[in-house]
Write a protein that holds these residues in place. Structure first.
Motif, PDB file in Angstrom:
ATOM      1  N   ALA A 124      50.810  32.457  39.203  1.00  0.00           N
ATOM      2  CA  ALA A 124      48.999  33.361  39.363  1.00  0.00           C
ATOM      3  C   ALA A 124      49.144  34.115  40.252  1.00  0.00           C
ATOM      4  O   ALA A 124      48.627  35.049  39.387  1.00  0.00           O
ATOM      5  N   ALA A 125      49.511  34.871  41.547  1.00  0.00           N
ATOM      6  CA  ALA A 125      49.155  35.334  41.700  1.00  0.00           C
ATOM      7  C   ALA A 125      49.896  36.316  41.529  1.00  0.00           C
ATOM      8  O   ALA A 125      49.260  37.874  40.805  1.00  0.00           O
ATOM      9  N   ARG A 126      51.457  36.779  40.945  1.00  0.00           N
ATOM     10  CA  ARG A 126      52.060  37.472  40.515  1.00  0.00           C
ATOM     11  C   ARG A 126      51.765  37.955  39.195  1.00  0.00           C
ATOM     12  O   ARG A 126      51.638  38.938  38.710  1.00  0.00           O
ATOM     13  N   HIS A 127      50.564  37.268  38.337  1.00  0.00           N
ATOM     14  CA  HIS A 127      50.863  37.956  37.153  1.00  0.00           C
ATOM     15  C   HIS A 127      49.068  38.091  36.900  1.00  0.00           C
ATOM     16  O   HIS A 127      48.324  38.394  35.422  1.00  0.00           O
ATOM     17  N   ARG A 128      48.583  38.445  37.809  1.00  0.00           N
ATOM     18  CA  ARG A 128      46.805  38.692  37.682  1.00  0.00           C
ATOM     19  C   ARG A 128      47.397  40.528  37.487  1.00  0.00           C
ATOM     20  O   ARG A 128      47.789  40.907  38.269  1.00  0.00           O
ATOM     21  N   PRO A 129      46.585  41.178  36.715  1.00  0.00           N
ATOM     22  CA  PRO A 129      46.952  42.550  36.294  1.00  0.00           C
ATOM     23  C   PRO A 129      45.813  43.216  37.365  1.00  0.00           C
ATOM     24  O   PRO A 129      44.640  42.734  37.712  1.00  0.00           O
ATOM     25  N   GLY A 130      46.735  44.547  38.427  1.00  0.00           N
ATOM     26  CA  GLY A 130      45.923  45.146  38.984  1.00  0.00           C
ATOM     27  C   GLY A 130      44.654  46.446  38.417  1.00  0.00           C
ATOM     28  O   GLY A 130      45.058  46.333  36.883  1.00  0.00           O
ATOM     29  N   LEU A 131      44.638  46.974  39.431  1.00  0.00           N
ATOM     30  CA  LEU A 131      43.582  48.388  38.830  1.00  0.00           C
ATOM     31  C   LEU A 131      44.114  48.882  38.713  1.00  0.00           C
ATOM     32  O   LEU A 131      43.705  49.607  37.269  1.00  0.00           O
ATOM     33  N   ARG A 132      45.902  49.598  38.512  1.00  0.00           N
ATOM     34  CA  ARG A 132      46.637  50.612  37.836  1.00  0.00           C
ATOM     35  C   ARG A 132      47.070  49.850  36.191  1.00  0.00           C
ATOM     36  O   ARG A 132      46.781  51.124  35.842  1.00  0.00           O
ATOM     37  N   ARG A 171      46.162  48.128  34.348  1.00  0.00           N
ATOM     38  CA  ARG A 171      44.558  47.820  33.413  1.00  0.00           C
ATOM     39  C   ARG A 171      44.341  49.127  33.313  1.00  0.00           C
ATOM     40  O   ARG A 171      43.550  49.521  32.264  1.00  0.00           O
ATOM     41  N   LEU A 172      44.450  50.319  34.257  1.00  0.00           N
ATOM     42  CA  LEU A 172      43.777  51.807  34.221  1.00  0.00           C
ATOM     43  C   LEU A 172      44.832  52.215  33.242  1.00  0.00           C
ATOM     44  O   LEU A 172      44.198  53.420  32.009  1.00  0.00           O
ATOM     45  N   GLY A 173      46.014  51.713  33.283  1.00  0.00           N
ATOM     46  CA  GLY A 173      47.073  52.167  31.971  1.00  0.00           C
ATOM     47  C   GLY A 173      46.808  52.010  30.871  1.00  0.00           C
ATOM     48  O   GLY A 173      47.104  53.007  29.527  1.00  0.00           O
ATOM     49  N   TRP A 174      47.088  50.403  31.055  1.00  0.00           N
ATOM     50  CA  TRP A 174      46.568  50.460  29.455  1.00  0.00           C
ATOM     51  C   TRP A 174      44.902  50.700  28.468  1.00  0.00           C
ATOM     52  O   TRP A 174      45.624  51.101  27.562  1.00  0.00           O
TER      53      TRP A 174
END
Length: 62
Positions: A29-37, A39-42
């Protein structure tokens, strides 16, 4: 081996396996959280695709 002894060992192993699964779930669960980078990229990809899909002004080919 007595049935009671087997049952106690079975319960102890089941507790160990449950703890191992819980630790794995937390790590996953900790690995699958999308980070800000990410989300910004997508978001930038989505904006780029929208801009590319809009038709531009018509030009004369002569």
């Amino acid at each position: 081996m007595h049935p009671e002894t087997h049952l106690v060992l079975h319960h102890a192993r089941a507790v160990e396996l449950r703890a191992e699964v819980d630790a794995y779930r937390l790590a996953t669960a900790a690995r699958h959280r999308p980070g800000l980078r990410t989300r910004l990229g997508w978001t930038l990809v989505e904006i780029g695709l929208r801009l590319a899909a809009k038709p531009g002004p018509a030009t004369a080919l002569s």
